[in-house]
Design a protein around this motif. Structure first.
Motif, PDB file in Angstrom:
ATOM      1  N   VAL A   1      14.373 106.843  39.533  1.00  0.00           N
ATOM      2  CA  VAL A   1      13.939 106.302  38.240  1.00  0.00           C
ATOM      3  C   VAL A   1      12.618 105.566  38.443  1.00  0.00           C
ATOM      4  O   VAL A   1      12.499 104.746  39.353  1.00  0.00           O
ATOM      5  N   SER A   2      11.641 105.868  37.604  1.00  0.00           N
ATOM      6  CA  SER A   2      10.339 105.199  37.694  1.00  0.00           C
ATOM      7  C   SER A   2       9.832 104.895  36.289  1.00  0.00           C
ATOM      8  O   SER A   2      10.190 105.582  35.326  1.00  0.00           O
ATOM      9  N   ALA A   3       9.034 103.862  36.197  1.00  0.00           N
ATOM     10  CA  ALA A   3       8.398 103.500  34.930  1.00  0.00           C
ATOM     11  C   ALA A   3       7.027 104.168  34.865  1.00  0.00           C
ATOM     12  O   ALA A   3       6.152 103.868  35.684  1.00  0.00           O
ATOM     13  N   ILE A   4       6.852 105.082  33.925  1.00  0.00           N
ATOM     14  CA  ILE A   4       5.572 105.781  33.801  1.00  0.00           C
ATOM     15  C   ILE A   4       4.508 104.830  33.281  1.00  0.00           C
ATOM     16  O   ILE A   4       3.427 104.702  33.854  1.00  0.00           O
ATOM     17  N   ASN A   5       4.791 104.168  32.173  1.00  0.00           N
ATOM     18  CA  ASN A   5       3.873 103.180  31.611  1.00  0.00           C
ATOM     19  C   ASN A   5       4.664 102.236  30.717  1.00  0.00           C
ATOM     20  O   ASN A   5       5.857 102.454  30.454  1.00  0.00           O
ATOM     21  N   CYS A   6       4.007 101.191  30.281  1.00  0.00           N
ATOM     22  CA  CYS A   6       4.688 100.175  29.479  1.00  0.00           C
ATOM     23  C   CYS A   6       3.664  99.507  28.568  1.00  0.00           C
ATOM     24  O   CYS A   6       2.460  99.759  28.670  1.00  0.00           O
ATOM     25  N   GLY A   7       4.158  98.667  27.692  1.00  0.00           N
ATOM     26  CA  GLY A   7       3.249  97.970  26.788  1.00  0.00           C
ATOM     27  C   GLY A   7       3.949  96.849  26.046  1.00  0.00           C
ATOM     28  O   GLY A   7       5.179  96.823  25.934  1.00  0.00           O
ATOM     29  N   ILE A   8       3.147  95.921  25.568  1.00  0.00           N
ATOM     30  CA  ILE A   8       3.623  94.876  24.663  1.00  0.00           C
ATOM     31  C   ILE A   8       3.144  95.261  23.268  1.00  0.00           C
ATOM     32  O   ILE A   8       1.938  95.413  23.032  1.00  0.00           O
ATOM     33  N   PHE A   9       4.089  95.413  22.354  1.00  0.00           N
ATOM     34  CA  PHE A   9       3.788  95.849  20.994  1.00  0.00           C
ATOM     35  C   PHE A   9       4.225  94.749  20.031  1.00  0.00           C
ATOM     36  O   PHE A   9       5.406  94.378  20.000  1.00  0.00           O
ATOM     37  N   HIS A  10       3.273  94.239  19.273  1.00  0.00           N
ATOM     38  CA  HIS A  10       3.578  93.222  18.267  1.00  0.00           C
ATOM     39  C   HIS A  10       3.799  93.937  16.933  1.00  0.00           C
ATOM     40  O   HIS A  10       2.846  94.443  16.328  1.00  0.00           O
ATOM     41  N   LEU A  11       5.059  93.965  16.497  1.00  0.00           N
ATOM     42  CA  LEU A  11       5.435  94.697  15.293  1.00  0.00           C
ATOM     43  C   LEU A  11       5.917  93.732  14.226  1.00  0.00           C
ATOM     44  O   LEU A  11       6.443  92.655  14.531  1.00  0.00           O
ATOM     45  N   ARG A  12       5.751  94.147  12.992  1.00  0.00           N
ATOM     46  CA  ARG A  12       6.137  93.291  11.869  1.00  0.00           C
ATOM     47  C   ARG A  12       7.629  93.026  11.915  1.00  0.00           C
ATOM     48  O   ARG A  12       8.441  93.930  12.106  1.00  0.00           O
ATOM     49  N   LEU A  13       8.013  91.777  11.729  1.00  0.00           N
ATOM     50  CA  LEU A  13       9.403  91.368  11.791  1.00  0.00           C
ATOM     51  C   LEU A  13      10.122  91.772  10.516  1.00  0.00           C
ATOM     52  O   LEU A  13       9.716  91.411   9.403  1.00  0.00           O
ATOM     53  N   ARG A  14      11.176  92.591  10.680  1.00  0.00           N
ATOM     54  CA  ARG A  14      12.015  92.992   9.540  1.00  0.00           C
ATOM     55  C   ARG A  14      13.218  92.077   9.455  1.00  0.00           C
ATOM     56  O   ARG A  14      14.050  92.052  10.365  1.00  0.00           O
ATOM     57  N   ARG A  15      13.294  91.312   8.406  1.00  0.00           N
ATOM     58  CA  ARG A  15      14.426  90.359   8.242  1.00  0.00           C
ATOM     59  C   ARG A  15      15.505  90.988   7.386  1.00  0.00           C
ATOM     60  O   ARG A  15      15.282  91.783   6.539  1.00  0.00           O
TER      61      ARG A  15
END
Length: 311
Positions: free
Chosen positions: A297-311
């Motif tokens: 198992v390996s991590a190809i790529n990653c990211g931090i994604f700031h998405l609109r909060l759905r309440r």
């Protein structure tokens, strides 16, 4: 794992768009582009040229390429177009004295190099490597709508950690799976179809106007550990028949090696016996590496994604 012509075309066009290459000509079967500075550095293998440009501050001249996705159809279109174009008349006087005058080849930045792209071609692999190298970690924000920019209250955004995992089932045969998982660093909620969610959004590299980023409650290490646990649980639930069958093939191959080297290892000559013993152990190690079942198992790529909060 392979890719169709349409998938290759979509991937290459996305790479050219992201790297801001200038499209000069485009058809369903090819695209002609003038590379951007970033794409030229990634694809042309000209480190000495770019070192000279950076030292002297000279104006860079990037190369141009014609990427062909369907060579057969593209060549047929070129042949049909050439039939419709009248051939230029040769100068009879010059031809009588000097023979047929061939056109000079186009060299330098004005030259357009043709590359036929297919799965496994060196140029396509170079594009894959460049995209992987520059896209290993990303930091993106969901684009705000025009209506949101005009409202008084800022929209709340929550940070998500998204990771593309590659699961490799290895033995004498190989199978790969790509799984994309996302975890909210605010709530700890895990989305197993995170890639589908991202595909429906417009993402930008800068913070949009009139938004508020919620603080995280989970660290990146805690989010990573939770995603790895999901992968570990999924692997444990897989059918293990493939590993059992691989072990059976491994034992058969080891028995064949043992039967071959049994008599050779009885040689009374110590030097010959030592060489045969080393060869025997080396061969068994090669067979184990080839046939022994394992999961990588390996991590190809990653990211931090700031998405609109759905309440």
């Amino acid at each position: 794992m392979t890719m169709t012509m349409e998938q290759i075309q979509q991937y290459v066009l996305a790479y050219l768009d992201i790297t801001e290459c200038q499209i000069m000509e485009k058809s369903p079967h090819h695209v002609t582009v003038k590379l951007s500075l970033q794409a030229d550095k990634d694809l042309t293998n000209r480190p000495y040229y770019w070192s000279f440009i950076e030292r002297t501050g000279a104006e860079p001249q990037t190369m141009s390429f014609k990427f062909v996705f369907d060579a057969e159809r593209h060549d047929a279109e070129l042949a049909a177009a050439e039939q419709d174009v009248p051939k230029p008349q040769e100068d009879q006087i010059l031809g009588r004295h000097y023979g047929a005058i061939r056109p000079l080849p186009v060299l330098g930045p004005a030259r357009i190099q043709r590359e036929d792209l297919a799965f496994g071609s060196p140029r396509l692999k170079q594009i894959f490597d460049a995209a992987l190298r520059r896209g290993r970690c990303v930091y993106l924000f969901e684009s705000a709508s025009p209506k949101q920019r005009m409202t008084l209250l800022p929209a709340a955004y929550e940070p998500w950690l998204g990771v593309n995992f590659k699961i490799e089932f290895c033995c004498d045969m190989k199978r790969e799976e790509i799984r994309t998982l996302g975890i909210s660093l605010l709530t700890g909620h895990i989305d197993t179809s995170f890639s589908s969610r991202l595909q429906s959004l417009s993402l930008v590299p800068r913070v949009p106007e009139n938004v508020h980023i919620e603080p995280t409650r989970l660290s990146l290490a805690e989010g990573r550990d939770m995603l790895e646990q999901i992968i570990r649980t999924a692997i444990e639930a897989y059918d293990q028949t493939w590993a059992e069958e691989a072990n059976e093939r491994l034992q058969e191959e080891l028995l064949l090696i043992d039967s071959y080297y049994t008599d050779l290892l009885r040689d009374p000559d110590k030097e010959k016996k030592k060489l045969v013993q080393e060869q025997y152990e080396s061969r068994r190690g090669e067979i184990r590496w080839q046939y022994e079942p394992r999961i990588v198992v390996s991590a190809i790529n990653c990211g931090i994604f700031h998405l609109r909060l759905r309440r």
